[in-house]
Design an enzyme around this catalytic site. Structure first.
Site, mmCIF file in Angstrom:
data_model
loop_
_atom_site.group_PDB
_atom_site.id
_atom_site.type_symbol
_atom_site.label_atom_id
_atom_site.label_comp_id
_atom_site.label_asym_id
_atom_site.label_seq_id
_atom_site.Cartn_x
_atom_site.Cartn_y
_atom_site.Cartn_z
ATOM 1 N N HIS B 68 -4.368 25.851 17.879
ATOM 2 C CA HIS B 68 -3.818 26.918 18.727
ATOM 3 C C HIS B 68 -3.663 28.206 17.935
ATOM 4 C CE1 HIS B 68 -0.251 25.187 16.816
ATOM 5 N NE2 HIS B 68 0.421 26.268 17.108
ATOM 6 N N HIS B 70 -1.228 30.141 16.830
ATOM 7 C CA HIS B 70 -0.146 30.531 15.918
ATOM 8 C C HIS B 70 -0.669 30.702 14.509
ATOM 9 C CE1 HIS B 70 3.488 29.158 18.554
ATOM 10 N NE2 HIS B 70 3.164 30.418 18.742
ATOM 11 N N ASP B 72 0.446 30.075 11.608
ATOM 12 C CA ASP B 72 0.536 28.994 10.628
ATOM 13 C C ASP B 72 -0.512 27.910 10.894
ATOM 14 O OD1 ASP B 72 3.471 27.142 11.852
ATOM 15 O OD2 ASP B 72 1.949 28.318 12.899
ATOM 16 N N HIS B 73 -1.355 28.128 11.896
ATOM 17 C CA HIS B 73 -2.461 27.201 12.164
ATOM 18 C C HIS B 73 -3.821 27.866 12.084
ATOM 19 C CE1 HIS B 73 -0.152 23.604 13.536
ATOM 20 N NE2 HIS B 73 0.787 24.526 13.546
ATOM 21 N N HIS B 157 3.078 23.443 24.485
ATOM 22 C CA HIS B 157 3.463 24.313 23.348
ATOM 23 C C HIS B 157 3.191 25.806 23.564
ATOM 24 C CE1 HIS B 157 4.633 25.328 19.336
ATOM 25 N NE2 HIS B 157 3.420 25.695 18.979
ATOM 26 N N ASP B 178 0.460 21.411 17.222
ATOM 27 C CA ASP B 178 1.840 21.492 17.692
ATOM 28 C C ASP B 178 1.821 21.132 19.174
ATOM 29 O OD1 ASP B 178 3.128 24.390 15.814
ATOM 30 O OD2 ASP B 178 2.679 22.325 15.228
ATOM 31 N N GLU B 203 2.356 16.366 14.112
ATOM 32 C CA GLU B 203 3.275 17.334 13.545
ATOM 33 C C GLU B 203 4.662 16.721 13.589
ATOM 34 O OE1 GLU B 203 6.281 20.348 15.147
ATOM 35 O OE2 GLU B 203 4.675 19.816 16.493
ATOM 36 N N HIS B 414 3.588 18.178 8.093
ATOM 37 C CA HIS B 414 4.382 19.346 8.492
ATOM 38 C C HIS B 414 5.873 19.087 8.453
ATOM 39 C CE1 HIS B 414 4.805 23.272 10.353
ATOM 40 N NE2 HIS B 414 3.544 23.335 10.704
#
Lengths: 370, 615
Positions: B68, B70, B72-73, B157, B178, B203, B414
């Site tokens: 996705h 975000h 941090d991904h 999410h 996530d 996660e 994570h």
């Protein structure tokens, strides 16, 4: 607005929700996987809860949301969740759970026998709660579980009936004191009012007061004359006062030094749909004067101010009623509150748990002070 | 043994950047490529040296999958593909493909322009990276090559978030990215079928938490907004175009209606255009309810919420404004912030994470004096509220997902290592599966037990059935014997005779012999007879025959007696057995007198052991 949006939001913008904006300072609502009958402080910010199903259950130590404690910079803290800091497994139900002060130990009883299980809640290196010992009850068989009180870091007072209460040294198992009574009344509470003086509250309303240092006979205060047939009684003592509550909602306040005399009476507004001895709780607020919390009769927790009660029995209304569990419940069955505790220092903060697995943390607003 | 290897390069006991390598069936896949938002140096990127010390990654990876948008991904994706070097396919869902480059560009601008960094990817690199993207649809199997296939599942999410199943032959892995298990106002809950992957990689950032209800978060939001409005203050809510903004608008609209409030609510037009655009594109990704509304009308058509004009910011009295961008790093939201920051009656509500270097990040860290352009300082007197609305699975959610997918093994990334022993134990106990928690750079190896389909000959099956006994059952498999023949690409189980026939081979028999000496003065036939009688008396239940050709047979073991040439009382026993006889111990003590064999024979015939201890 389209219809769908209205129904979608009606479920959250219900009356209780709107009201809660003014009636609570803080409100947190959680859903555990399994309901708990116990909430016990293990520090100023952590509590233990545990399941009570007949087979395997979890014992969890939860850290309260950081936001609750972030008094100055509350706005900058977004943490609203419980953190599961430690967890373990119990083989049977957990009906009573007591933290041993000054230690990382908790003691549990399964409500089936009078033996106790001793657990060590892991330190920083491990998040597991491990069974590390057991304490034998005075009589092995009992219907209804033991009550437990822990005065100091090495002693446990426990028993299921007035005839089998004993003070056991935790580490050695040595029995330091036994309560000798004529009758074997099932207990609804056991608590210390000083380092060595304790109160054993019986379900039939009798209260024994004894000192663990002496072998003198305990003082017996028989239950108040109950109106309305055979009833069950629960007791709580704090700062020299004792409150006794019956299953019909009758409440009596007495002075600890003179239990026979009633200081005040009241008929509480508890709609007792059902009354399980294991679930009713009555407790004095530790940081508020003359306030008690009552739960277990329904899906609500009620706060009463005892200073307005008189010597004549009269109907009284709660100062505050937390109806969150009943209102938010997703289950079809009638939900009832299984436990509640006051925060030891924050005057109006309570935690409550219900039969549908919900746990709420709430800080109510005293409307009468506004 | 076949095995699947999983190595977290980021995530795995460290919250901040997700990047996981999976080796399955000879294929190497990178799952997510996130940036660690807490570091300013190379630690913010995953450590790709694990894949190769120097050089490009293309030949080492079969594909990259992004769950996705975000940061941090996906934050390190352009760095990985353009600065380290990767030219293979990058898979992500359509919404992720549309939104990723916007967030990456914003992030790049903040890092380079605001923080003055130089070793960072450029706008062109982001564009080049996105050219390598192959979009995915939900529940559609995509063949990456002849052997590797992937499939995306709905994760909830955020818009476009997916859980991905990676399959090579009969081995598979599911990566969750996530996800959340409770439906949102505008997104559904994650869903996957009982695909029984060998490993479920999940996660677990919130695995040790129990989430406060959405109701209470919303209550807090409304309470804060209401309190500000009541005291005549202005509320600024900086938002990213999608998701939460729309949800919060609906929430306020309903509240305003219910409470009969009059204060105006505005959203900036840039916001609505973008949001409408994306929702139109990705209608299948939102939940049923939103879809229904959208089909009927423009979803930003509200009674109480109007389009904003920059001049309104100077109007007196209370108001609420939704404006972009979300981290107060530029544009309209920052302009409004500058105007309202000096009044303590006002409020700014940050509904999400802010990247380092932005004003949002600074005020969320408690900074009350901000340095603005031209050396001026801004006193932050308004109330700052940080509210988290993001939807993550908690401990209960993880258990629900495991119940849904039924993996054979669990792998948690994570999260925080030490503090997950309880969850590990819980998963292992409840589902009887292993739970792995590798650290960054540590490889978890999971042996798989792939089932190999084999045809069985009817004759063999019939023969096996004729043997009787219980029928085979998934809980109690039944062992049988046969010969496995692999012809072309098929495997067949046949009887050994048929196998020999098909292969054109002769059957050979192996027989073993040994000679035992004993003293017996009787004649050869007599000795044989004594042996026969003795064996018959001690080995009950076995077929013992004394054959006319002068041999004794115990089942298939042949015994012959002959005399030594030199001395007729020295008898030589010849024992012969076929390969089927597993163990044959001959323990013999010959007495000095005329009595025959005194202590005897331990014979294991086929699979049965008969112990004869005879004094």
């Amino acid at each position: 607005m389209a219809e769908m949006e209205e129904t979608d939001f009606n479920d959250i913008l219900d009356d209780w929700f709107i009201e809660s904006l003014k009636t609570y300072k803080d409100l947190h609502v959680y859903q555990l996987e399994h309901p708990t009958q116990v909430i016990e402080w293990t520090s100023g910010r952590t509590v233990c809860v545990a399941g009570y199903s007949s087979s395997k259950n979890e014992i969890l130590e939860l850290h309260l949301p950081l936001k609750l404690f972030a008094d100055e910079n509350k706005g900058l803290c977004a943490e609203r969740d419980f953190k599961v800091v430690h967890g373990g497994f119990a083989e049977g139900p957990v009906c009573c759970l007591r933290h041993v002060p000054g230690t990382r130990c908790v003691v549990t009883n399964d409500g089936l026998s009078s033996d106790l299980q001793v657990w060590t809640v892991g330190g920083d290196d491990s998040d597991v709660i491990r069974r590390t010992g057991s304490v034998k009850g005075r009589r092995s068989v009992s219907e209804g579980g033991s009550r437990i009180a822990a005065p100091l870091s090495s002693q446990l007072l426990h028993g299921a009936r007035s005839s089998d209460v004993q003070l056991t040294q935790l580490t050695s198992g040595q029995i330091l004191y036994t309560l000798e009574t004529d009758s074997a009344d099932p207990l609804s509470s056991l608590q210390f009012v000083s380092d060595t003086v304790f109160l054993a509250g019986c379900c039939n309303g009798n209260v024994y007061i004894a000192d663990t240092r002496t072998s003198a006979a305990p003082q017996l205060s028989p239950g108040p004359a109950a109106w309305g047939g055979s009833v069950l009684w629960w007791t709580d003592a704090s700062a020299g006062r004792v409150i006794r509550l019956s299953s019909s909602g009758q409440a009596v306040v007495s002075d600890l030094r003179d239990l026979g005399e009633a200081v005040s009476w009241a008929q509480l507004d508890v709609q007792s749909h059902r009354c399980n001895p294991d679930d009713v709780r009555v407790s004095w607020a530790p940081a508020l004067d003359n306030c008690i919390a009552v739960s277990g009769f329904s899906g609500a927790v009620q706060i009463y101010k005892t200073s307005v009660w008189g010597t004549e029995r009269q109907d009284v209304q709660p100062l505050f009623e937390h109806r969150g569990h009943a209102v938010s419940s997703q289950s079809d069955d009638d939900v009832f509150v299984t436990a509640h505790v006051w925060h030891p220092e924050r005057p109006r903060t309570l935690l409550s748990a219900a039969s549908d697995g919900s746990v709420h943390v709430w800080d109510w607003v005293d409307q009468s002070e506004l | 043994m076949p095995e699947i290897k999983v190595t977290p390069l980021g995530a795995g006991q460290d919250v901040g950047r997700s990047c996981i390598l999976v080796s399955i069936g000879g294929k190497n896949i990178m799952l997510d490529c996130g940036m660690h938002m807490g570091y300013n140096d190379d630690r913010r990127f995953p450590d790709f040296s694990y894949i190769t010390q120097n050089g490009r990654l293309t030949e080492f990876l079969d594909c990259v999958i992004i769950s996705h948008f975000h940061l941090d991904h996906c934050g390190a994706l352009p760095f990985m593909s353009e600065m380290v070097g990767y030219d293979g396919p990058i898979y992500m869902t359509h919404p992720t493909k549309a939104i990723c480059p916007i967030l990456l560009e914003d992030f790049r601008k903040i890092t380079v322009d605001k923080k003055g960094e130089t070793n960072f990817f450029t706008s062109q690199m982001i564009k080049d990276c996105m050219k390598k993207v192959v979009p995915l649809n939900l529940h559609q199997t995509v063949q990456v090559d002849d052997e590797l296939e992937i499939k995306a599942y709905y994760a909830g999410h955020v818009l476009g978030a997916a859980m991905v199943q990676i399959k090579v032959g009969s081995e598979s892995v599911v990566y969750t990215g996530d996800y959340n298990m409770t439906p949102d106002r505008h997104l559904g809950a994650a869903w996957i079928d009982k695909c029984r992957p060998d490993i479920l990689i999940s996660e677990s950032t919130y695995a040790t938490t129990i989430r406060d209800s959405k109701r209470c978060r919303e209550r807090d939001f409304l309470k804060k907004v209401h309190e500000s409005i009541e005291r005549g203050g202005k509320v600024l809510i900086p938002v990213f175009a999608l998701g939460r903004a729309q949800e919060l608008c609906i929430l306020l609209e309903t509240f305003w209606e219910r409470m009969n409030l009059k204060a105006p609510i505005y959203f900036s037009t840039g916001l609505t255009e973008k949001a409408n655009h994306y929702y139109k594109l990705f209608i299948t990704w939102t939940n049923q309810k939103i879809r229904k509304t959208f089909v009927q009308r423009n979803m930003f058509e509200f009674k109480h919420i109007k389009a904003f004009d920059r001049s309104y910011a100077d109007n007196p009295g209370p108001m609420v404004v939704f404006a972009t961008p979300g981290m107060l790093h530029a544009g309209q939201s920052l302009q409004i912030f500058k105007k309202w920051a000096g009044n303590e009656k006002n409020m700014v509500i940050m509904p999400g994470y802010c990247v380092q270097g932005t004003i949002g990040h600074k005020i969320l860290n408690g900074q009350r004096k901000l340095e603005m352009e031209g050396r001026s300082t801004l006193d932050v007197k308004l109330q700052v509220e940080y509210m988290s609305f993001s939807a993550h699975a908690d401990a209960k959610g993880i258990m629900q997902l495991i119940r849904m997918a039924e993996p054979r093994n669990m792998l948690l990334v994570h999260g925080e290592a030490v503090k997950m022993e309880f969850l590990k134990g819980k998963i292992e106990q409840e589902f009887s599966i292993d739970c792995h928690m590798p650290a960054n750079g540590e490889t978890a190896t999971v042996t798989t037990n792939p089932s190999v389909p084999v045809d069985i000959s009817l004759n063999l099956l019939k023969r096996e059935m004729a043997l009787g006994g219980p029928l085979p059952d998934p809980k109690k498999p039944r062992t049988m014997h046969g010969t496995l023949i692999m012809k072309e690409n098929s495997l067949k189980l046949v009887s050994s005779e048929q196998a020999l026939k098909e292969l054109g081979l002769n059957e050979h028999q192996l027989r073993f012999t040994c000679r035992v000496q004993l003293q017996d003065p009787h004649s050869d036939p007599d000795t044989l007879n004594r042996i026969y009688t003795h064996l018959k008396s001690v080995l009950k239940g076995y077929t013992i025959q004394h054959l006319p050709d002068g041999t004794v047979m115990v089942e298939s073991i042949v015994i012959k007696v002959s005399s030594s040439a030199e001395d007729t009382s020295t008898k030589v026993l010849l024992l012969s057995w076929s390969y089927q006889v597993k163990h044959f111990y001959f323990y013999n003590v010959i007495s000095s007198n005329t009595r025959a064999v005194k202590r005897l024979i331990l014979i294991a015939i086929n699979r049965q052991i008969s112990i004869v201890n005879h004094d």
